[in-house]
Write a protein that holds these residues in place. Structure first.
Motif: not given
Ligand code: IMP
Ligand code: MG
Length: 178
Positions: A65, A94, A97-99, A101, A125, A146-147
């Motif tokens: 990121r 944790d 978010d987009t999913g 990961t 989210k 953003f948290v």
């Molecule tokens: P995803 O692949 O978009 O679902 O993102 C998941 C990963 O992004 C999480 O494991 C976090 O490390 C990071 N992430 C997503 N949103 C936040 C946020 O609001 N604060 C901090 N880290 C985040």
């Protein structure tokens, strides 16, 4: 920075999550896999509430990121992962978010032959998902902000906060530890 979930609220959410998991797995041995680094606080609190025969392991995901709050390409490091073949596995992260990961991790871990694979997250989210899968367990749904805190970082800072807080645009622009 604005507090979104207090220590007490988080404790309650984890207690509910642990009760659901203890009920679901009953006395079957469970292997909890925490996604580093964001899940470490959650895993530490959750496993101490699970009344089950338990193994614990970790897997690492980096999403590059950097300064941005939007995700980059994913790199999965499973060199620390224990053998999960034939085991009931719960992947713990944790935040959903987009999913991407969790979707990638689930796909990759399925190839290692667990007898079951489910997922649990502290936060989901709302309105951000870009994949068809959903986590099996969610402690809290939050708005699209953003948290940080309780394991979640902004440029590797704030993970140690015992509560979850939302950063506003000024916080994000100023950068962490400014
Ligand atoms: P995803 O692949 O978009 O679902 O993102 C998941 C990963 O992004 C999480 O494991 C976090 O490390 C990071 N992430 C997503 N949103 C936040 C946020 O609001 N604060 C901090 N880290 C985040
Ligand atoms: Mg993370």
């Amino acid at each position: 920075m604005k507090q979104l979930l207090s220590e007490d609220e988080i404790r309650g959410g984890i207690h509910r999550l642990a009760a659901q998991l203890t009920e679901r797995y009953r006395d079957r041995p469970l292997t909890v896999i925490g996604v580093l680094t964001g899940s470490m606080v959650l895993v530490a609190d959750l496993i101490r509430q699970l009344d089950l025969p338990l193994r614990v392991g970790v897997i690492q995901v980096r999403s590059y990121r950097g300064a941005a709050t939007t995700p980059g390409p994913l790199e999965i490091n499973d060199s620390m992962l224990p053998d999960i073949r034939g085991r009931d596995v719960l992947l713990v992260d944790d935040i959903f978010d987009t999913g991407h990961t969790l979707a990638r991790l689930i796909e990759q871990m399925h190839e290692l032959g667990p007898s079951s694979l489910r997922s649990a997250v502290l936060l989901r989210k709302l309105g951000r998902q870009q994949v068809s899968i959903e986590p099996d367990y969610v402690a809290f749904n939050i708005p699209d902000v953003f948290v940080v805190g309780y394991g979640l970082d902004y440029q590797d800072a704030y993970r140690h906060l015992p509560y979850v807080a939302a950063l506003d645009d000024d916080d994000l622009a100023a950068g962490p530890l400014a």
